[in-house]
Design a protein around this motif. Structure first.
Motif, PDB file in Angstrom:
ATOM      1  N   ARG A 217       3.222   3.232   2.111  1.00  0.00           N
ATOM      2  CA  ARG A 217       3.541   3.229   3.540  1.00  0.00           C
ATOM      3  C   ARG A 217       4.278   4.519   3.883  1.00  0.00           C
ATOM      4  O   ARG A 217       5.232   4.889   3.209  1.00  0.00           O
ATOM      5  CB  ARG A 217       4.386   2.017   3.899  1.00  0.00           C
ATOM      6  CG  ARG A 217       3.596   0.708   3.997  1.00  0.00           C
ATOM      7  CD  ARG A 217       4.523  -0.410   4.446  1.00  0.00           C
ATOM      8  NE  ARG A 217       3.799  -1.637   4.738  1.00  0.00           N
ATOM      9  CZ  ARG A 217       3.488  -2.559   3.840  1.00  0.00           C
ATOM     10  NH1 ARG A 217       3.858  -2.380   2.577  1.00  0.00           N
ATOM     11  NH2 ARG A 217       2.823  -3.644   4.175  1.00  0.00           N
ATOM     12  N   TRP A 219       5.852   7.084   7.093  1.00  0.00           N
ATOM     13  CA  TRP A 219       6.247   7.369   8.474  1.00  0.00           C
ATOM     14  C   TRP A 219       6.110   8.886   8.648  1.00  0.00           C
ATOM     15  O   TRP A 219       6.761   9.663   7.938  1.00  0.00           O
ATOM     16  CB  TRP A 219       7.680   6.945   8.723  1.00  0.00           C
ATOM     17  CG  TRP A 219       7.889   5.461   8.848  1.00  0.00           C
ATOM     18  CD1 TRP A 219       8.166   4.766   9.982  1.00  0.00           C
ATOM     19  CD2 TRP A 219       7.863   4.486   7.786  1.00  0.00           C
ATOM     20  NE1 TRP A 219       8.316   3.423   9.707  1.00  0.00           N
ATOM     21  CE2 TRP A 219       8.138   3.220   8.359  1.00  0.00           C
ATOM     22  CE3 TRP A 219       7.636   4.553   6.397  1.00  0.00           C
ATOM     23  CZ2 TRP A 219       8.184   2.055   7.618  1.00  0.00           C
ATOM     24  CZ3 TRP A 219       7.670   3.385   5.653  1.00  0.00           C
ATOM     25  CH2 TRP A 219       7.948   2.157   6.263  1.00  0.00           C
ATOM     26  N   ARG A 250       3.221   5.128  11.730  1.00  0.00           N
ATOM     27  CA  ARG A 250       3.524   4.485  10.470  1.00  0.00           C
ATOM     28  C   ARG A 250       2.180   3.991   9.944  1.00  0.00           C
ATOM     29  O   ARG A 250       1.513   3.186  10.600  1.00  0.00           O
ATOM     30  CB  ARG A 250       4.474   3.307  10.662  1.00  0.00           C
ATOM     31  CG  ARG A 250       4.824   2.590   9.353  1.00  0.00           C
ATOM     32  CD  ARG A 250       5.773   1.436   9.593  1.00  0.00           C
ATOM     33  NE  ARG A 250       5.161   0.416  10.435  1.00  0.00           N
ATOM     34  CZ  ARG A 250       5.792  -0.696  10.837  1.00  0.00           C
ATOM     35  NH1 ARG A 250       7.054  -0.894  10.510  1.00  0.00           N
ATOM     36  NH2 ARG A 250       5.175  -1.577  11.600  1.00  0.00           N
ATOM     37  N   LYS A 285       9.479   9.294   5.876  1.00  0.00           N
ATOM     38  CA  LYS A 285       9.782   8.190   4.965  1.00  0.00           C
ATOM     39  C   LYS A 285       8.510   7.785   4.240  1.00  0.00           C
ATOM     40  O   LYS A 285       7.416   7.846   4.803  1.00  0.00           O
ATOM     41  CB  LYS A 285      10.345   7.003   5.763  1.00  0.00           C
ATOM     42  CG  LYS A 285      10.761   5.803   4.935  1.00  0.00           C
ATOM     43  CD  LYS A 285      11.326   4.719   5.859  1.00  0.00           C
ATOM     44  CE  LYS A 285      11.702   3.454   5.090  1.00  0.00           C
ATOM     45  NZ  LYS A 285      12.215   2.393   6.009  1.00  0.00           N
ATOM     46  N   ARG A 286       8.646   7.418   2.977  1.00  0.00           N
ATOM     47  CA  ARG A 286       7.495   6.975   2.176  1.00  0.00           C
ATOM     48  C   ARG A 286       7.940   5.823   1.276  1.00  0.00           C
ATOM     49  O   ARG A 286       8.949   5.941   0.580  1.00  0.00           O
ATOM     50  CB  ARG A 286       6.936   8.130   1.340  1.00  0.00           C
ATOM     51  CG  ARG A 286       5.765   7.746   0.448  1.00  0.00           C
ATOM     52  CD  ARG A 286       5.330   8.920  -0.425  1.00  0.00           C
ATOM     53  NE  ARG A 286       4.694   9.958   0.375  1.00  0.00           N
ATOM     54  CZ  ARG A 286       3.386  10.059   0.556  1.00  0.00           C
ATOM     55  NH1 ARG A 286       2.581   9.181   0.002  1.00  0.00           N
ATOM     56  NH2 ARG A 286       2.886  11.042   1.278  1.00  0.00           N
TER      57      ARG A 286
END
Length: 322
Positions: A217, A219, A250, A285-286
């Motif tokens: 995931r 961002w 996202r 973000k990851r």
């Protein structure tokens, strides 16, 4: 295969066709008999094509075999029942069928209906139809109930805006389709969906284990522009520039533009050439992939698409109208 050997095989194939019971209830027996014959002549890659006559218990058969010199030979055997050739062949399977994929036949009207809902980018109509045929063949043995068929019909009507009985009736009239034919189409759609759902769930865990980076995931934000954008401008200070397309998402890492897919959290990429301009992006973000319901669903969808593409590549395809 030599010409004498081919001649003997053709004679044997005609004998096979003449021995088949031409009733709807005997189609499975006919397919088994043809499979036994094909196994005895492996170099011919034989396929039996069945065509039930509309409104009749009679089924016509043809045997398609590979010609050693190239192309396909079609064997047919029709009884002498007093019906003229022109009338007898007006409903022949090849008269209205567009293509056959691994024995699964698709008529021209069916193909036109399919193409209304098959619009994936990057695929030609021919590729779409072959994949649809592969799916239909694989799903043919799925068992579905009336609730499944109704769900398929409801979903179809929502997609096409057919939300009232009057709208549905007008659509059927415009398409020249009977209610019975629509039910048959929805029955096939229900089988397709049930097979697709089951296959996705079956393939998802192993696919996710091999492609964990793809399902992290992420961002991220990126800008696509004619003139290069500096990474510092991604904080919103683009000023009066209007030649910029900004995306802030996202998403799964595999859904990002290629230059951003492996960028770590806090990293940036670009400006780099992209499409007809430049791309500049940053990853804020990851999160590593986890086997939760959403991730498995996404992995199952990707795995199924790969499975279908590979099956279509390996399928034996015969186009009748191209």
């Amino acid at each position: 295969m030599t010409q004498p050997a081919l001649g003997a095989a053709l004679e044997s194939g005609v004998s096979l066709l003449r021995g088949l019971t031409r009733r709807r209830c005997a189609v499975d027996d006919a397919r088994r008999a043809a499979a036994t014959w094909a196994a005895a002549h492996p170099s011919l890659a034989a396929q039996l094509v069945s065509n039930p006559r509309p409104g009749s218990p009679i089924v016509d058969y043809d045997l398609l075999i590979d010609d050693p010199e190239g192309g396909t030979i079609m064997l047919g055997a029709q009884p002498d029942d007093g019906t003229s050739w022109l009338v007898d062949h007006s409903t022949h399977w090849a008269a209205g069928n567009l293509l056959t994929v691994d024995g699964m036949q698709i008529s021209v009207p069916e193909a036109m209906l399919m193409l209304r809902s098959l619009t994936r980018a990057g695929l030609s109509p021919q590729q779409e139809l072959v994949r649809f045929c592969v799916l239909r063949g694989a799903a043919a043995e799925e068992e579905v109930g009336l609730d499944d068929v109704q769900a398929a019909a409801d979903a179809f009507r929502r997609r096409h805006g057919l939300l009232t009985g009057e709208a549905m009736r007008k659509w059927l009239e415009r398409m020249g389709m009977s209610a019975e034919a629509f039910h048959d189409h929805m029955l096939t759609s229900a089988k397709d969906q049930k097979f697709r759902t089951r296959k996705r769930a079956e393939l998802a865990p192993e696919y996710l284990s091999r492609h964990r980076d793809r399902f992290a995931r992420v961002w991220a934000v990126w800008a696509v522009s004619g003139a290069p954008v500096d990474p510092a401008e991604l904080d919103g200070s683009l000023g009066d520039r209007w030649d910029v397309r900004v995306s802030r998402v996202r998403a799964w890492a595999g859904e990002l533009p290629e230059p951003l897919r492996t960028v770590p959290a806090g990293g940036a990429a670009g400006p780099v050439p992209f499409e007809d301009g430049h791309l500049t992006g940053a990853v804020f973000k990851r999160e590593d992939a986890v086997a939760d319901a959403d991730t498995l669903a996404a992995a199952g969808t990707a795995a199924f698409d790969d499975w279908l593409a590979e099956a279509a590549e390996q399928a034996r395809v015969t186009w009748h109208w191209l």
